[in-house]
Scaffold this motif. Structure first.
Motif, short mmCIF file in Angstrom:
data_model
loop_
_atom_site.label_atom_id
_atom_site.label_comp_id
_atom_site.label_asym_id
_atom_site.label_seq_id
_atom_site.Cartn_x
_atom_site.Cartn_y
_atom_site.Cartn_z
N LEU A 31 0.85 -0.80 0.02
CA LEU A 31 0.17 -0.09 -0.02
C LEU A 31 0.84 1.22 0.16
N ARG A 32 0.44 2.34 -0.88
CA ARG A 32 1.24 3.71 -0.29
C ARG A 32 -0.05 4.79 -0.53
N ASP A 33 0.28 4.80 0.92
CA ASP A 33 -0.43 6.01 1.39
C ASP A 33 -2.13 5.55 0.71
N VAL A 56 -1.10 -1.00 -4.23
CA VAL A 56 -0.58 -0.90 -5.43
C VAL A 56 0.39 -1.54 -6.42
N PHE A 112 -3.80 4.87 -9.06
CA PHE A 112 -2.87 6.11 -8.30
C PHE A 112 -1.54 6.15 -8.76
N ARG A 157 -12.53 -0.38 -8.57
CA ARG A 157 -13.19 0.65 -7.54
C ARG A 157 -12.46 2.01 -8.05
N SER A 158 -11.25 2.33 -8.55
CA SER A 158 -11.04 3.53 -8.33
C SER A 158 -10.41 3.91 -9.70
N THR A 199 4.58 3.91 -6.99
CA THR A 199 3.60 3.53 -7.72
C THR A 199 4.12 2.51 -8.95
N HIS A 229 -3.13 2.89 -0.86
CA HIS A 229 -3.82 2.78 -1.91
C HIS A 229 -3.31 1.73 -2.51
#
Length: 261
Positions: free
Chosen positions: A52-54, A58, A134, A130-131, A140, A56
């Motif tokens: 996860l980065r922030d 990845v 990122f 989902r989005s 990332t 999110h």
């Protein structure tokens, strides 16, 4: 206005994953290099964590079975609306399917395959997106590139199997064997032909993932400090300043500072 969730477009690169021998050591290396945090993921194919980065997701990292002897390499997962049909096309076009297609804990179906030259990649048939993708300052995935002996045969393979249009860049130097894979004229990945003599003997044709960093030179220092290796001097391309490196287990990847970031 909220955009309705929809399945990812076939041919887009949806995920990257790495299989290592020591999952704890890999988390330490990539966590310090990219600022990743980790949470537990599906364990159907063995120990697995999501990076996860922030907050999110990845990337993914899994641990191989004890005694397994496989090359440590980042694997891109490419979306498909029908993984079984795509797996059949891979076989018909001279590739191989090593794993699957299989269900993954009711969240999707995956397969792991190799192209006509032997480079491994994944397929993913999943649920709604989902989005939006990122893109952050560090850690990332920005791009995937296939390193192979030459682009001529393998580009036709990916065009037939995944619907890509393979085109040279308009301003690329004469003699450079490089193609961009496009969907609806949108670049999604690339193929670089380096000649058979330049392929690494321990892995042959392979995909390489580019991860973002805020500063390439500082990133190279961090790679070495954490036990990795620098595999080449930084270069400049239209996609940013980048350099190829390897983690402590020999997994190749690149770090890049994209333009404007």
């Amino acid at each position: 206005m909220t955009e309705a969730a929809s399945p990812p477009t076939s041919g887009t690169h949806r995920w990257v994953s790495l299989m290592v021998r020591d999952l704890t050591a890999a988390q330490r290396f990539y966590g310090e290099l990219f600022g990743w945090e980790f949470d537990a993921g599906p364990t159907q194919l063995g120990p697995y964590v999501r990076a996860l980065r922030d907050g999110h997701p990845v990337a993914g990292i899994s641990e191989s079975a004890a005694g397994a002897h496989q090359v440590v390499a980042w694997l891109p997962y490419i979306a498909t609306s029908d993984v079984d049909a795509t797996a059949s096309r891979i076989r018909e076009c001279g590739g191989t399917v090593a794993v699957g297609p299989i269900e993954v804990e009711q969240v999707g179906r995956l397969a792991i395959a190799s192209d006509v030259n032997g480079a491994a990649f994944g397929l993913w048939q999943g649920g709604p997106r989902r989005s939006a993708p990122f893109y952050g300052p560090a850690g990332t995935p920005e791009w995937n590139e296939l390193i192979t002996a030459d682009t001529s045969v393998v580009s036709k393979f990916y065009s037939v199997v995944l619907g890509y249009e393979a085109t040279p860049e308009p301003a690329q130097p004469e003699g450079l064997d490089y193609l961009t894979l496009r969907l609806d004229d949108r670049p999604v990945a690339s193929i670089r032909g380096v000649g058979a003599a330049a392929l690494p003997q321990d892995r042959g044709p392979h995909w390489i993932t580019y991860f973002s960093v805020p500063d390439v030179d500082e990133g190279l220092k961090a790679v070495e400090r954490l036990g990795g290796r620098v595999l080449g001097e930084p270069e400049v391309s239209p996609f940013g300043r980048w350099a190829k490196v390897a983690d402590p287990e020999g997994g190749n990847f690149a770090i890049v500072r994209p333009p404007g970031r």
